[in-house]
Design an enzyme around this catalytic site. Sequence first.
Site, PDB file in Angstrom:
ATOM      1  N   CYS A  48      45.083  46.674  32.682  1.00 42.33           N
ATOM      2  CA  CYS A  48      46.129  45.862  33.317  1.00 42.33           C
ATOM      3  C   CYS A  48      45.571  44.586  33.930  1.00 42.33           C
ATOM      4  CB  CYS A  48      46.873  46.692  34.360  1.00 42.33           C
ATOM      5  SG  CYS A  48      47.836  48.017  33.623  1.00 42.33           S
ATOM      6  N   GLU A  49      44.980  43.745  33.107  1.00 46.43           N
ATOM      7  CA  GLU A  49      44.507  42.429  33.506  1.00 46.43           C
ATOM      8  C   GLU A  49      44.618  41.506  32.304  1.00 46.43           C
ATOM      9  OE1 GLU A  49      40.983  41.561  35.546  1.00 46.43           O
ATOM     10  OE2 GLU A  49      40.943  43.414  36.721  1.00 46.43           O
TER      11      GLU A  49
END
Length: 428
Positions: free
Chosen positions: A352-353
């Site tokens: 989640c980046e």
Amino acid sequence: MNHFELRDGELFCEDTPLSRIAGSVGTPVYVYSSATLERHFQVLRSAFVEAGLKGEDGGPPLIAYAVKANPNLAVLATLARMGAGADTVSEGEIRRALAAGIPPGRIVFSGAGKREEEIRFALETGISEINVESEPELRLIARVALSLGRPARLAVRVNPDVAAGGHAKITTGGAGNKFGVSFSEAERLYAEAAADPWLQPVGLTCHIGSQISSLAPLEAAFRRMRELVERLRARGLPVLMLDLGGGLGVPYFNQPDPPSPADYAAMVARVTDGLGVGLAFEPGRVIAANAGVLLAQVLHIHERPEGRRFVVLDAAMNDLIRPAMYDAYHDIRPVRPRQGPSVIADVVGPVCETGDTFTRDRELPPLESGDLVAFMSAGAYGASMSSEYNSRLMAPEVLVRGRDWAIVRPRPTYEEMLAREARPPWLD
């Protein structure tokens, strides 16, 4: 050269199809070629010997493999059988080198921040030398050596103020970098060490960066090191060896070929001609990078209406952080190439980046959900820099020899990952 090639429409590692490993072990998984590790080490050693370079003992120079590049015990043991030494930067790396069968007398201890207990362990173990990187560290080594009643064999690491390397974060020889001491400091500290009965200075060392694509900065640094050797000897101080570090670049498929080991050795021979010092080197990437790949599977292809295409893999930045950290390029090859036109896509992972992006706008062969891909040149600073970020399990590592292969670091289970942590009593 590496031993990853297409045969009958499938990518092999030596004589083993990569799909067989992925089917048995799962993905993501690192796969290393024994033949490539051995070939790269042998090419380096042969280049040094053919150039007439000698080690401190009169034999071939010490090739102290940089453990940080790939510290897997099976990789270290493969190189140990070839006669490699080890360049280490922590007690853990020293212990790994010893466990892999590398003799203490072929282990070098580097690093800008050594702890007292690490220095004590190194001296008790009897490693070849400690590379001193600052005046406070020299004082600490002297105190530990005195407490043990054992003189410390050391080299002074010099910062030659020659910047080089493929990225600012892997340049180590500039004046603004944290490593080593200046030339004026080096001359003073070497003399002080020679006067201390518990210190045994035997030489100098330098390392100016990683992924260096030109011999010019290396030659400039080495010539400055030669001048320092001559100045120290003019003061009556013995200088027996010169450790010239590592940093020689490797071909990452989208870059010009770096200097060959033969050209590198010939340059070193010119610079050190007549100096009468034993030589040592600390290569890492040039031995390990092209000896490994990271296998991953395509989870799905995400196509947006405006035309943006994302190839989403089960590997992520926690498995291979070089693209996110260094903007590094890795060739991405399908394990079983399909026929059809190439496409332009971003290759991303599930973390989640936004930084979990391996490449943008890359021209790729056609891929579909379920396909296997290999990140090439992932044998150095791949698994060694991986993590469990997002509580993702560490990728396993596999070593191949011909048709045989073995898991040399298994993928942990979620239970094993959780068992390494404990609740404090007040939460039970």
